[in-house]
Write an enzyme that holds these catalytic residues in place. Structure first.
Site, short mmCIF file in Angstrom:
data_model
loop_
_atom_site.label_atom_id
_atom_site.label_comp_id
_atom_site.label_asym_id
_atom_site.label_seq_id
_atom_site.Cartn_x
_atom_site.Cartn_y
_atom_site.Cartn_z
N HIS A 144 0.86 -1.18 0.00
CA HIS A 144 0.00 0.00 0.00
C HIS A 144 0.89 1.23 0.00
O HIS A 144 1.57 1.50 0.99
CB HIS A 144 -0.87 0.04 1.26
CG HIS A 144 -2.12 -0.77 1.14
ND1 HIS A 144 -3.35 -0.20 0.93
CD2 HIS A 144 -2.33 -2.08 1.17
CE1 HIS A 144 -4.27 -1.15 0.85
NE2 HIS A 144 -3.66 -2.30 0.99
N ALA B 247 -8.10 -6.20 -2.65
CA ALA B 247 -7.73 -7.59 -2.90
C ALA B 247 -8.67 -8.43 -2.05
O ALA B 247 -9.00 -8.05 -0.93
CB ALA B 247 -6.28 -7.82 -2.49
N MET C 170 -10.70 -7.40 3.83
CA MET C 170 -10.49 -6.68 5.10
C MET C 170 -10.70 -5.17 4.97
O MET C 170 -10.16 -4.40 5.77
CB MET C 170 -9.06 -6.97 5.60
CG MET C 170 -8.73 -8.44 5.73
SD MET C 170 -7.03 -8.71 6.27
CE MET C 170 -6.85 -10.49 5.99
N SER C 171 -11.44 -4.74 3.97
CA SER C 171 -11.56 -3.28 3.76
C SER C 171 -12.91 -2.94 3.14
O SER C 171 -13.87 -3.70 3.26
CB SER C 171 -10.44 -2.81 2.82
OG SER C 171 -10.60 -3.36 1.53
N ASN D 37 -7.02 -15.08 -4.30
CA ASN D 37 -6.98 -16.46 -3.81
C ASN D 37 -8.39 -17.00 -3.65
O ASN D 37 -9.35 -16.23 -3.54
CB ASN D 37 -6.27 -16.52 -2.44
CG ASN D 37 -6.91 -15.60 -1.41
OD1 ASN D 37 -6.67 -14.39 -1.40
ND2 ASN D 37 -7.76 -16.16 -0.59
N HIS E 60 0.13 -12.69 2.98
CA HIS E 60 0.10 -11.39 2.31
C HIS E 60 1.00 -11.40 1.07
O HIS E 60 0.69 -10.77 0.06
CB HIS E 60 0.52 -10.28 3.28
CG HIS E 60 0.31 -8.91 2.72
ND1 HIS E 60 -0.93 -8.45 2.32
CD2 HIS E 60 1.19 -7.90 2.46
CE1 HIS E 60 -0.81 -7.21 1.84
NE2 HIS E 60 0.46 -6.87 1.91
#
Ligand code: HPA
Length: 268
Positions: free
Chosen positions: A59, A111, A206-207, A230, A242
């Site tokens: 990031h 992602a 996660m976002s 994935n 990660h």
């Protein structure tokens, strides 16, 4: 005290008279989108009050202002995640700043793991709905009736249709589905993924959900695309990490850049 005014002053000092049509937030491994920005003005987050510094490898931490195709874009290369700070509202001031710059459309990218066997790593999935049950709502603590954001149409169908059309023209398969926000930073267990399948999730990450909620309160039209890195936990023999997310983001990222470039060149 809001940092938005100070952030706008910094931006005005580096990019006088800049007005954005579209704002974008780039997720893990998607930083390459900024290479498509022409005449970019890049401002490090550390110079913009209220913009949280990412702690995650992959990031970037900069705001990129410029043009893609026919539109003026303000791109956040990197975002803050709930799992970094334990706060789901950290994107509030950056998003408000981008809205003040004039953007009324917001494209979120991330992602994600796929719960759909056909949507293999390298696929792209347009998010049409989401499930947010596992982290706190970012508007907790806000006052005023505008905190009661209607979530019956969380993602803008018109932008979604445009992205679908563009992907089809380019011969790129664009899946669509429901994204479930899990807080991370650990990945999910196979049992959790089985549960999420029953709940109706097609992708997990996660976002994005906190940003969607914050952005909807600000009046943005929001679209979001997951770059599938994935198959979700328990669906393949590949261990999740990660490093794998970053490695597997390349193919989807290249296709997403093609879609966005073409979409923006049509939607000037
Ligand atoms: N789960 C959560 N977040 C992710 C995943 C996943 O499988 N892949 C990329 N980000």
């Amino acid at each position: 005290m809001s940092n938005v005014k100070a952030a706008l002053e910094v931006i005005a000092s580096k990019a006088p008279d800049f007005k954005a049509d579209v704002a974008m937030v780039l997720g893990s491994g998607l930083g390459g989108v900024v290479d498509a920005v022409s005449d970019p003005i890049k401002i490090a987050y550390e110079d913009v009050p209220g913009f949280p510094l990412p702690t995650v490898h992959g990031h970037g931490g900069q705001l990129v202002l410029g043009r893609i195709g026919g539109v003026s874009v303000a791109v956040m290369q990197g975002r803050a995640h709930f799992y970094e700070h334990g706060r789901s509202d950290l994107m509030a001031e950056p998003l408000e700043t981008l809205r003040e710059l004039g953007a009324d459309r917001l494209i979120l990218t991330n992602a994600a793991g796929s719960l759909v066997p056909d949507a293999v790593p390298g696929s792209l999935m347009l998010i049409t709905d989401h499930i947010s049950m596992f982290g706190p709502n970012p508007l907790i603590g806000y006052h005023g009736d505008d905190r009661f954001v209607g979530m019956d149409v969380p993602y803008d169908p018109e932008i979604g249709a445009g992205l679908h059309q563009t992907a089809a023209q380019l011969g790129i398969k664009l899946f669509e589905g429901t994204y479930c926000w899990c807080t991370g930073p650990s990945f999910e267990t196979p049992a959790e993924i089985k549960m999420l399948k029953v709940l109706g999730a097609d992708a997990v990450g996660m976002s994005t959900v906190p940003e969607n909620i914050l952005a909807r309160r600000l009046g943005f039209k929001v679209a979001a695309v997951s770059n599938i890195t994935n198959l979700a936990a328990g669906m393949s023999a590949t261990p999740l990490s990660h490093a794998q997310t970053l490695e597997m983001s390349k193919e989807g990222s290249a296709n997403l850049i093609r879609i966005l470039l073409q979409y923006f060149s049509r939607s000037a």
